[in-house]
Scaffold this active site. Structure first.
Site, PDB file in Angstrom:
ATOM      1  CG  ASN A  69      -1.746   1.229   1.377  1.00 27.41           C
ATOM      2  OD1 ASN A  69      -2.385   1.646   0.411  1.00 27.41           O
ATOM      3  ND2 ASN A  69      -1.786   1.831   2.562  1.00 27.41           N
TER       4      ASN A  69
ATOM      5  CG  HIS B 247      -0.472   5.932   4.743  1.00 35.22           C
ATOM      6  ND1 HIS B 247      -1.847   6.024   4.793  1.00 35.22           N
ATOM      7  CD2 HIS B 247      -0.003   6.663   5.774  1.00 35.22           C
ATOM      8  CE1 HIS B 247      -2.187   6.790   5.827  1.00 35.22           C
ATOM      9  NE2 HIS B 247      -1.085   7.191   6.432  1.00 35.22           N
TER      10      HIS B 247
ATOM     11  CB  SER C 285       5.188   4.887   4.273  1.00 33.19           C
ATOM     12  OG  SER C 285       5.637   5.880   5.177  1.00 33.19           O
TER      13      SER C 285
ATOM     14  CG  ASP D 170      -2.841   3.284   6.809  1.00 35.79           C
ATOM     15  OD1 ASP D 170      -2.866   2.735   5.698  1.00 35.79           O
ATOM     16  OD2 ASP D 170      -3.609   4.204   7.136  1.00 35.79           O
TER      17      ASP D 170
HETATM   18  C1  GRF Z   1      -2.279   8.962  -2.641  1.00 37.21           C
HETATM   19  O1  GRF Z   1      -1.962  10.127  -1.945  1.00 37.21           O
HETATM   20  C2  GRF Z   1      -1.896   7.753  -1.827  1.00 37.21           C
HETATM   21  O2  GRF Z   1      -0.745   7.962  -1.063  1.00 37.21           O
HETATM   22  C3  GRF Z   1      -3.084   7.594  -0.934  1.00 37.21           C
HETATM   23  O3  GRF Z   1      -4.186   7.923  -1.736  1.00 37.21           O
HETATM   24  C4  GRF Z   1      -3.780   8.772  -2.774  1.00 37.21           C
HETATM   25  C5  GRF Z   1      -4.163   8.118  -4.052  1.00 37.21           C
HETATM   26  O4  GRF Z   1      -3.989   8.997  -5.133  1.00 37.21           O
HETATM   27  N1  GRF Z   1      -3.137   6.275  -0.380  1.00 37.21           N
HETATM   28  P1  GRF Z   1      -4.183   8.483  -6.616  1.00 37.21           P
HETATM   29  O5  GRF Z   1      -5.575   7.916  -6.737  1.00 37.21           O
HETATM   30  O6  GRF Z   1      -3.126   7.436  -6.882  1.00 37.21           O
HETATM   31  O7  GRF Z   1      -4.011   9.686  -7.481  1.00 37.21           O
END
Ligand code: GRF
Length: 221
Positions: free
Chosen positions: A110, A112, A139, A148
Site C-alpha cells: 500500500n 500511504h 510510505s 496502515d
Molecule cells: C495517494 O496520496 C496515496 O498515497 C493515498 O491515496 C492517494 C491516491 O492517489 N493512499 P491516486 O488515486 O493514486 O491519485
C-alpha cells in the site's frame, strides 16, 4: 528469464499512482504485467486509466453485498482469479477484513501519504501541518490486518515549507509518490524484497534496519 510480475491494483479514486506505474512500464522501466485494476467506485478515474491502457478493469459495489466481509471475500477471489502475483493498493479507501486478506500477506503493498508510523488513517497532510512537523512524506508498506500498520519498505521525505497548506503539501508529496511506488515495485519484480514476519522487511535476504529512502528515482538504504 522468469515471467514478468503480474500486478493487480486497487484504487478508489483518480489513479495518479496507477498512471505513474503505467508510465514507467511504457518507458520500459518496469518489467511487469498489469492483469487487473479493481475499484469499489464505478466512477473511479483509475478505472478509466486502466481501460485506456487496455488493462482489464473491475468495479464492485460494496452496497450490493450483505456484509463488508462478503465484499472483501469476493474481491479477493476475483483478484486471485486474475492471476496476480502482487496486489498494489493505491488510494483504496476501504478497511480490509483481516481474514480475507491473510492469504496475500507478503504479496500486497500500500502507498500511504505519511511517514509511518506517524499518521495512520486519513488527513495526513493536515495532521503533519497541525503538528508543526519539519518534514512530511510517503510510505510504501506491506499490508497486514492492522490499518496502515504493516512493515514499511520505503519512504520518500520532503521538508515542509512556510507556504504549504494541505493542498500544496499533498501536491508536492504526490510527485514523490509517483517515483516511490514504481521504485518499490521494481525491487519486488526483481525478487529482491520480502516480508520478514512478523514486522520486518528483507532486501536481498538481509533484514532492513530502517525503511529504504527515495533518493531521486532510486531507493537507497
Ligand atoms: C495517494 O496520496 C496515496 O498515497 C493515498 O491515496 C492517494 C491516491 O492517489 N493512499 P491516486 O488515486 O493514486 O491519485
Amino acid at each position: 528469464m522468469s515471467p514478468p510480475l503480474r500486478i493487480a491494483l486497487l484504487a478508489s479514486g483518480r489513479g495518479s499512482n496507477l498512471a505513474a506505474l503505467l508510465d514507467a512500464h511504457a518507458r520500459g522501466e518496469l518489467p511487469v504485467e498489469f492483469v487487473l485494476v479493481a475499484s469499489d467506485k464505478a466512477e473511479a478515474g483509475a478505472l478509466r486509466l486502466a481501460e485506456a491502457a487496455g488493462v482489464p478493469s473491475l468495479a464492485l459495489d460494496p452496497r450490493s453485498y450483505p456484509s463488508r466481509r462478503d465484499f472483501d471475500l469476493d474481491l479477493f477471489a476475483r483478484l486471485a482469479a486474475s492471476g496476480a502475483d502482487l496486489l498494489v493498493l493505491a488510494g483504496f479507501m476501504r478497511i480490509l477484513d483481516g481474514e480475507a486478506l491473510a492469504p496475500w500477506v507478503g504479496r500486497m503493498i500500500n502507498i500511504h501519504p505519511s511517514l509511518l508510523p506517524k499518521y495512520r488513517g486519513l488527513h495526513t497532510h493536515r495532521r503533519a501541518l497541525e503538528a508543526g512537523d519539519p518534514e512530511h512524506g510517503a510510505s510504501v508498506h506491506y499490508v497486514t490486518a492492522e490499518l496502515d500498520g504493516g512493515p514499511v519498505i520505503a519512504q520518500a521525505r520532503l521538508p515542509i515549507e512556510p507556504g504549504d497548506d494541505e493542498h500544496r503539501l499533498a501536491a508536492r508529496l504526490l510527485v514523490l509518490e509517483h517515483r516511490l511506488l514504481p521504485a518499490v515495485v521494481r525491487l519486488i519484480a526483481a525478487q529482491r524484497l520480502a516480508l520478514l514476519p512478523p514486522d520486518g522487511v528483507a532486501l536481498d535476504g538481509e533484514r532492513l534496519p530502517a525503511p529504504l529512502r527515495l533518493d531521486g528515482d532510486r531507493l537507497a538504504p
